[in-house]
Design a protein around this motif. Structure first.
Motif, short mmCIF file in Angstrom:
data_model
loop_
_atom_site.label_atom_id
_atom_site.label_comp_id
_atom_site.label_asym_id
_atom_site.label_seq_id
_atom_site.Cartn_x
_atom_site.Cartn_y
_atom_site.Cartn_z
N GLN A 192 0.83 -1.20 0.00
CA GLN A 192 0.00 0.00 0.00
C GLN A 192 0.87 1.25 0.00
O GLN A 192 0.54 2.24 -0.67
CB GLN A 192 -0.92 -0.01 1.22
CG GLN A 192 -1.91 1.16 1.26
CD GLN A 192 -2.90 1.05 2.40
OE1 GLN A 192 -3.10 -0.04 2.94
NE2 GLN A 192 -3.50 2.15 2.78
N ASP A 193 1.98 1.23 0.72
CA ASP A 193 2.89 2.39 0.76
C ASP A 193 3.51 2.66 -0.61
O ASP A 193 3.68 3.82 -0.99
CB ASP A 193 3.99 2.14 1.80
CG ASP A 193 3.44 2.09 3.22
OD1 ASP A 193 2.32 2.58 3.43
OD2 ASP A 193 4.14 1.53 4.10
N ARG A 194 3.85 1.59 -1.34
CA ARG A 194 4.42 1.77 -2.68
C ARG A 194 3.43 2.42 -3.63
O ARG A 194 3.78 3.30 -4.41
CB ARG A 194 4.86 0.41 -3.24
CG ARG A 194 6.13 -0.14 -2.63
CD ARG A 194 6.44 -1.50 -3.21
NE ARG A 194 6.63 -1.42 -4.66
CZ ARG A 194 6.59 -2.47 -5.47
NH1 ARG A 194 6.33 -3.67 -4.97
NH2 ARG A 194 6.79 -2.32 -6.76
N ALA A 228 -0.87 -2.48 -11.12
CA ALA A 228 0.14 -3.50 -11.41
C ALA A 228 1.02 -3.81 -10.19
O ALA A 228 1.54 -4.93 -10.06
CB ALA A 228 1.01 -3.05 -12.57
N ILE A 229 1.21 -2.83 -9.31
CA ILE A 229 2.13 -3.00 -8.17
C ILE A 229 1.74 -4.18 -7.28
O ILE A 229 2.58 -5.02 -6.95
CB ILE A 229 2.23 -1.69 -7.36
CG1 ILE A 229 3.00 -0.64 -8.16
CG2 ILE A 229 2.90 -1.93 -6.01
CD1 ILE A 229 3.04 0.73 -7.51
N PRO A 230 0.46 -4.32 -6.86
CA PRO A 230 0.13 -5.44 -5.97
C PRO A 230 -0.11 -6.77 -6.69
O PRO A 230 -0.30 -7.79 -6.03
CB PRO A 230 -1.15 -4.96 -5.28
CG PRO A 230 -1.78 -4.02 -6.24
CD PRO A 230 -0.67 -3.40 -7.04
N SER A 231 -0.10 -6.79 -8.02
CA SER A 231 -0.47 -8.00 -8.77
C SER A 231 0.46 -9.17 -8.46
O SER A 231 0.02 -10.31 -8.36
CB SER A 231 -0.47 -7.72 -10.27
OG SER A 231 -1.45 -6.76 -10.60
N ILE A 245 -11.63 -8.65 -5.81
CA ILE A 245 -12.06 -9.65 -6.79
C ILE A 245 -10.89 -10.08 -7.66
O ILE A 245 -10.74 -11.26 -7.99
CB ILE A 245 -13.21 -9.09 -7.64
CG1 ILE A 245 -14.46 -8.87 -6.77
CG2 ILE A 245 -13.54 -10.02 -8.81
CD1 ILE A 245 -15.62 -8.25 -7.51
N PHE A 246 -10.05 -9.12 -8.03
CA PHE A 246 -8.88 -9.45 -8.86
C PHE A 246 -7.92 -10.37 -8.10
O PHE A 246 -7.34 -11.30 -8.68
CB PHE A 246 -8.17 -8.16 -9.26
CG PHE A 246 -7.01 -8.35 -10.19
CD1 PHE A 246 -7.16 -9.03 -11.39
CD2 PHE A 246 -5.75 -7.86 -9.86
CE1 PHE A 246 -6.08 -9.22 -12.24
CE2 PHE A 246 -4.67 -8.04 -10.71
CZ PHE A 246 -4.83 -8.73 -11.91
N ASN A 247 -7.76 -10.12 -6.80
CA ASN A 247 -6.93 -10.97 -5.96
C ASN A 247 -7.46 -12.41 -5.95
O ASN A 247 -6.71 -13.38 -6.12
CB ASN A 247 -6.90 -10.40 -4.54
CG ASN A 247 -5.86 -11.04 -3.64
OD1 ASN A 247 -5.75 -10.70 -2.47
ND2 ASN A 247 -5.07 -11.97 -4.16
#
Length: 227
Positions: A36-38, A66-69, A127-129
């Motif tokens: 989340q910080d990124r 894209a960062i948490p993917s 949902i994506f997760n």
């Protein structure tokens, strides 16, 4: 001995491996807070720039989403983390800066729809997760000879199938995350009949024209379409 001769520091433990945490404790929010910080650092750097909403949409899709993917493919992120990222993206999209309030002309959930249906195709993080983890579960189910499937089967369900596997107290968080979306597969998975030796006709999902692909319903009653 070699370490003393070369005078390098020994690594006592690895907090991360390939960018992912190696140990997930009880405080999952603290472990995944870095993601989340990124996202926040990226959005904060863009807020001062004069960007149109179309430009903000592109940046949210190309970078913020894209960062948490990468982590989402292995772990089920806490709802507080996915909601926090969605809140930051929402504020950025409508042009909010610091504590100022901007009018959101459309409900954020409507922007999840495809463009042909009036939305923008922005992803719902939760949902994506689940979708990414369901993809891993599908790989285990359909590619049982892959290295990942063989390792997980040997450790967690050596004498049963993946759909029959369950969580035990010593399971890793990755395994718990994959099993948490097993219901996604069960909604649409239908068994292809081969010689029929490994198929339980009363309990396995194998009948294409039935709603749940099973001869018996969840409550054990016979399906209405079965004579």
């Amino acid at each position: 001995m070699l370490q003393m001769k070369l005078t390098f520091k020994a690594v006592e433990g690895h907090e991360k491996y390939l960018g992912l945490p190696t140990y997930i404790g009880s405080s999952k929010k603290r472990v995944f807070q870095a993601i989340q910080d990124r996202v926040w650092k990226k959005l904060k750097g863009w807020k001062g720039k004069c960007l149109s909403q179309a430009g903000r949409e592109v940046l949210i899709k190309a970078v913020a989403q894209a960062i948490p993917s990468y982590a989402m493919q292995c772990f089920r992120l806490p709802k507080s983390i996915t909601d926090g990222i969605a809140k930051m993206c929402r504020s950025f999209f409508w042009g909010q800066k610091d504590e100022e309030k901007k009018i959101a002309w459309v409900a954020w959930e409507k922007l999840f729809l495809p463009k042909k249906e009036g939305g923008l195709g922005i992803r719902d993080y939760d949902i994506f997760n689940r979708a990414l983890l369901a993809k891993q579960a599908w790989r285990i189910l359909t590619m049982p000879h892959s290295l990942m499937a063989r390792v997980l089967k040997g450790k967690y369900f050596p004498s049963s199938t993946f759909l029959e596997a369950s969580v035990n107290p010593n399971s890793s968080y990755t395994w718990k995350s994959i099993l948490s979306v097993k219901d996604v597969l069960l909604k649409g998975a239908c068994r292809v009949i081969g010689d029929g030796r490994n198929t339980n006709i009363w309990n396995d999902p194998w009948v294409p024209n039935l709603s749940n692909f099973r001869v018996h319903g969840k409550d054990g009653s016979r399906s209405a379409n079965v004579p």
